[in-house]
Design a protein around this motif. Structure first.
Motif, short mmCIF file in Angstrom:
data_model
loop_
_atom_site.label_atom_id
_atom_site.label_comp_id
_atom_site.label_asym_id
_atom_site.label_seq_id
_atom_site.Cartn_x
_atom_site.Cartn_y
_atom_site.Cartn_z
N ILE A 38 0.86 -1.18 0.00
CA ILE A 38 0.00 0.00 0.00
C ILE A 38 0.90 1.23 0.00
CG2 ILE A 38 -1.87 1.22 1.19
CD1 ILE A 38 -2.64 -1.62 0.30
N SER A 70 -4.47 5.86 -0.83
CA SER A 70 -5.85 6.32 -0.64
C SER A 70 -6.88 5.20 -0.67
CB SER A 70 -6.20 7.34 -1.73
OG SER A 70 -6.10 6.73 -3.01
N ILE A 71 -6.44 3.96 -0.90
CA ILE A 71 -7.39 2.84 -0.98
C ILE A 71 -8.04 2.62 0.39
CG2 ILE A 71 -5.73 1.02 -0.41
CD1 ILE A 71 -7.11 -0.67 -2.58
N ASN A 72 -9.29 2.15 0.37
CA ASN A 72 -9.97 1.84 1.64
C ASN A 72 -10.18 0.32 1.72
OD1 ASN A 72 -12.33 1.16 0.19
ND2 ASN A 72 -13.03 3.26 0.24
N GLN A 73 -10.69 -0.16 2.83
CA GLN A 73 -10.84 -1.59 3.03
C GLN A 73 -11.85 -2.24 2.08
OE1 GLN A 73 -11.66 -2.06 7.22
NE2 GLN A 73 -9.51 -2.55 7.60
N GLU A 74 -12.83 -1.53 1.67
CA GLU A 74 -13.82 -2.11 0.74
C GLU A 74 -13.18 -2.39 -0.57
OE1 GLU A 74 -14.95 1.00 2.37
OE2 GLU A 74 -15.61 -0.31 3.97
#
Length: 74
Positions: A38, A70-74
């Motif tokens: 990440i 900037s990625i999220n868990q979803e």
């Protein structure tokens, strides 16, 4: 008294054990290592490259998966 552990020797032994088991593991599918990274951290990139090299040396396919910070868990 503390014992000094030779990390390189331990790594060589572990590598040999994995290589000995690869033919059996290959019968149920191609052994693969997925590495999730990440963001762009230079130290992490060096680590990922080293893991890919180690995997290739013992015959395991390695797939780096790189995602933006900037990625999220979803």
């Amino acid at each position: 008294m503390a014992e000094i552990i030779d990390g390189r020797a331990c790594a060589r032994r572990l590598k040999s054990l994995i290589m000995a088991e690869l033919p059996e593991l290959s019968q149920v599918g191609i052994p693969r290592l997925a590495i999730v990274q990440i963001a762009d951290n230079p130290a992490s990139s060096v680590y990922v490259k080293a893991k890919i090299k180690q995997a290739e040396e013992i015959g395991i396919a390695a797939t780096p998966l790189h995602f933006p910070g900037s990625i999220n868990q979803e």
